[in-house]
Design a protein around this motif. Structure first.
Motif, PDB file in Angstrom:
ATOM      1  N   LEU A 105       0.831  -1.208   0.000  1.00 23.71           N
ATOM      2  CA  LEU A 105       0.000   0.000   0.000  1.00 23.71           C
ATOM      3  C   LEU A 105       0.864   1.255   0.000  1.00 23.71           C
ATOM      4  CD1 LEU A 105      -2.722  -1.138   2.560  1.00 23.71           C
ATOM      5  CD2 LEU A 105      -3.039  -0.831   0.100  1.00 23.71           C
ATOM      6  N   ALA A 106       1.946   1.218   0.779  1.00 24.55           N
ATOM      7  CA  ALA A 106       2.840   2.375   0.823  1.00 24.55           C
ATOM      8  C   ALA A 106       3.499   2.626  -0.534  1.00 24.55           C
ATOM      9  CB  ALA A 106       3.908   2.152   1.897  1.00 24.55           C
ATOM     10  N   LEU A 107       3.917   1.563  -1.202  1.00 26.43           N
ATOM     11  CA  LEU A 107       4.516   1.711  -2.523  1.00 26.43           C
ATOM     12  C   LEU A 107       3.501   2.230  -3.536  1.00 26.43           C
ATOM     13  CD1 LEU A 107       6.771  -1.476  -2.762  1.00 26.43           C
ATOM     14  CD2 LEU A 107       7.527   0.909  -2.697  1.00 26.43           C
ATOM     15  N   GLY A 108       2.246   1.764  -3.431  1.00 26.40           N
ATOM     16  CA  GLY A 108       1.209   2.267  -4.313  1.00 26.40           C
ATOM     17  C   GLY A 108       1.003   3.764  -4.135  1.00 26.40           C
ATOM     18  N   ALA A 114      -1.894   6.775  -4.813  1.00 26.30           N
ATOM     19  CA  ALA A 114      -3.007   6.240  -4.022  1.00 26.30           C
ATOM     20  C   ALA A 114      -2.603   4.849  -3.551  1.00 26.30           C
ATOM     21  CB  ALA A 114      -4.286   6.169  -4.853  1.00 26.30           C
ATOM     22  N   PRO A 115      -2.999   4.472  -2.321  1.00 22.56           N
ATOM     23  CA  PRO A 115      -2.546   3.181  -1.783  1.00 22.56           C
ATOM     24  C   PRO A 115      -3.053   1.977  -2.557  1.00 22.56           C
ATOM     25  CG  PRO A 115      -4.178   4.187  -0.343  1.00 22.56           C
ATOM     26  CD  PRO A 115      -3.807   5.216  -1.362  1.00 22.56           C
ATOM     27  N   TRP A 116      -4.286   2.045  -3.053  1.00 18.33           N
ATOM     28  CA  TRP A 116      -4.828   0.878  -3.745  1.00 18.33           C
ATOM     29  C   TRP A 116      -4.960   1.161  -5.234  1.00 18.33           C
ATOM     30  CZ3 TRP A 116      -5.194  -4.084  -2.939  1.00 18.33           C
ATOM     31  CH2 TRP A 116      -5.955  -4.862  -3.815  1.00 18.33           C
ATOM     32  N   GLN A 117      -4.141   0.464  -6.014  1.00 21.48           N
ATOM     33  CA  GLN A 117      -4.168   0.586  -7.456  1.00 21.48           C
ATOM     34  C   GLN A 117      -4.104  -0.815  -8.059  1.00 21.48           C
ATOM     35  OE1 GLN A 117      -4.667   3.329  -9.230  1.00 21.48           O
ATOM     36  NE2 GLN A 117      -4.677   4.677  -7.434  1.00 21.48           N
ATOM     37  N   VAL A 118      -4.120  -0.883  -9.366  1.00 22.09           N
ATOM     38  CA  VAL A 118      -4.122  -2.177 -10.043  1.00 22.09           C
ATOM     39  C   VAL A 118      -2.902  -3.008  -9.663  1.00 22.09           C
ATOM     40  CG1 VAL A 118      -4.055  -3.311 -12.293  1.00 22.09           C
ATOM     41  CG2 VAL A 118      -5.444  -1.252 -11.985  1.00 22.09           C
ATOM     42  N   GLY A 119      -1.763  -2.353  -9.512  1.00 18.83           N
ATOM     43  CA  GLY A 119      -0.540  -3.085  -9.233  1.00 18.83           C
ATOM     44  C   GLY A 119      -0.322  -3.453  -7.775  1.00 18.83           C
ATOM     45  N   THR A 120      -1.228  -3.021  -6.890  1.00 20.11           N
ATOM     46  CA  THR A 120      -1.017  -3.251  -5.461  1.00 20.11           C
ATOM     47  C   THR A 120      -1.012  -4.729  -5.109  1.00 20.11           C
ATOM     48  OG1 THR A 120      -2.055  -1.129  -4.922  1.00 20.11           O
ATOM     49  CG2 THR A 120      -1.870  -2.740  -3.145  1.00 20.11           C
TER      50      THR A 120
END
Length: 244
Positions: A105-108, A114-120
């Motif tokens: 989440l932090a990397l997103g 935003a914390p939640w993305q497709v790649g999360t």
């Protein structure tokens, strides 16, 4: 009402302060006891105390003239739970996957705003694989010994048990970097696939109750859903990368 008093004898030496003694003192004070804190400053003094009271360990707590015992004995006497070192526990896995989720989440948030993305989800799986590999790499021989208890390929070719942590780490790092898909995907699918079949056979076909090597050779995590989930995640991530 005046607080009850307790006498605590613990080792406090120049090069060693007993951690259990500190924990016992803190527990007594938290429970409202006034503590007469007696320091055993030398090995000779400690040995003499043990011989006098017929005990093998310190610290030792006395309440109202009654010897309660060591730290675990004190917890029992106060009605507190005492950890069973042989009991199974999912805590290591919960902590590991929880940290992997927080990092994903932090990397997103850092990369995509935003914390939640497709790649999360992909980052979570890759980070979890890396963290699981770290646990295994701390004691590869200990992991391999436990892994040999149920992995079908390792039983036929022992070196695979020693290679597994490195393969998992390699796949996890490449997946996190989104690089080397030609290598990361087949490695993840292979080790995850073998692992899934092995766990399913040991737990759901043979009905065996054994410890999982997923978080290292010294874990108390029971083999079953957690390990199967780890393996299936690797397969899913490998397929996703291969087909993307």
């Amino acid at each position: 009402m005046a607080p009850r008093s307790a006498s605590l004898y613990r080792m406090v030496m120049d090069k060693h302060v007993c951690p259990w003694g500190l924990k016992a003192r803190w527990l007594l004070r938290r429970e409202g006891y006034r503590v007469d804190d007696h320091w055993l400053r030398t090995r000779e003094q400690t040995d003499a105390f043990k011989a006098e009271h017929g005990v093998e360990t310190t610290p030792q707590t006395f309440i109202d003239g009654l010897r309660i015992g060591g730290y675990d004995d004190l917890r029992r006497w106060l009605g507190k739970p005492v950890k069973d070192p042989e009991a199974t526990s999912y805590r290591p896995v919960i902590a590991l996957f929880g940290m992997a989720a927080a990092m994903a989440l932090a990397l997103g948030w850092l990369i995509e705003g935003a914390p939640w993305q497709v790649g999360t989800l992909g980052r979570f799986i890759a980070l979890a694989m890396c963290l699981l590999a770290v646990q295994k790499l701390q004691d590869v021989d200990g992991f391999a010994t436990m892994f040999l208890g149920y992995d079908l390929l390792a039983r036929r070719w022992v070196p695979y048990a020693y290679l597994f942590p490195f393969l998992e780490a390699l796949a996890g790092v490449l997946m996190l970097a989104q690089a080397g898909t030609w290598l990361a995907a087949p490695v993840a699918i292979f080790i995850g696939g073998i692992g899934s079949v092995s766990v399913f056979y040991a737990v759901y076909v043979q009905k065996r109750e054994i410890k999982c090597a997923c978080v290292g050779g010294g874990s108390r995590v029971p083999l079953g859903f957690v390990s199967l989930t780890e393996d299936l995640m690797m397969v899913a991530m490998g397929l996703w990368m291969a087909l993307a």
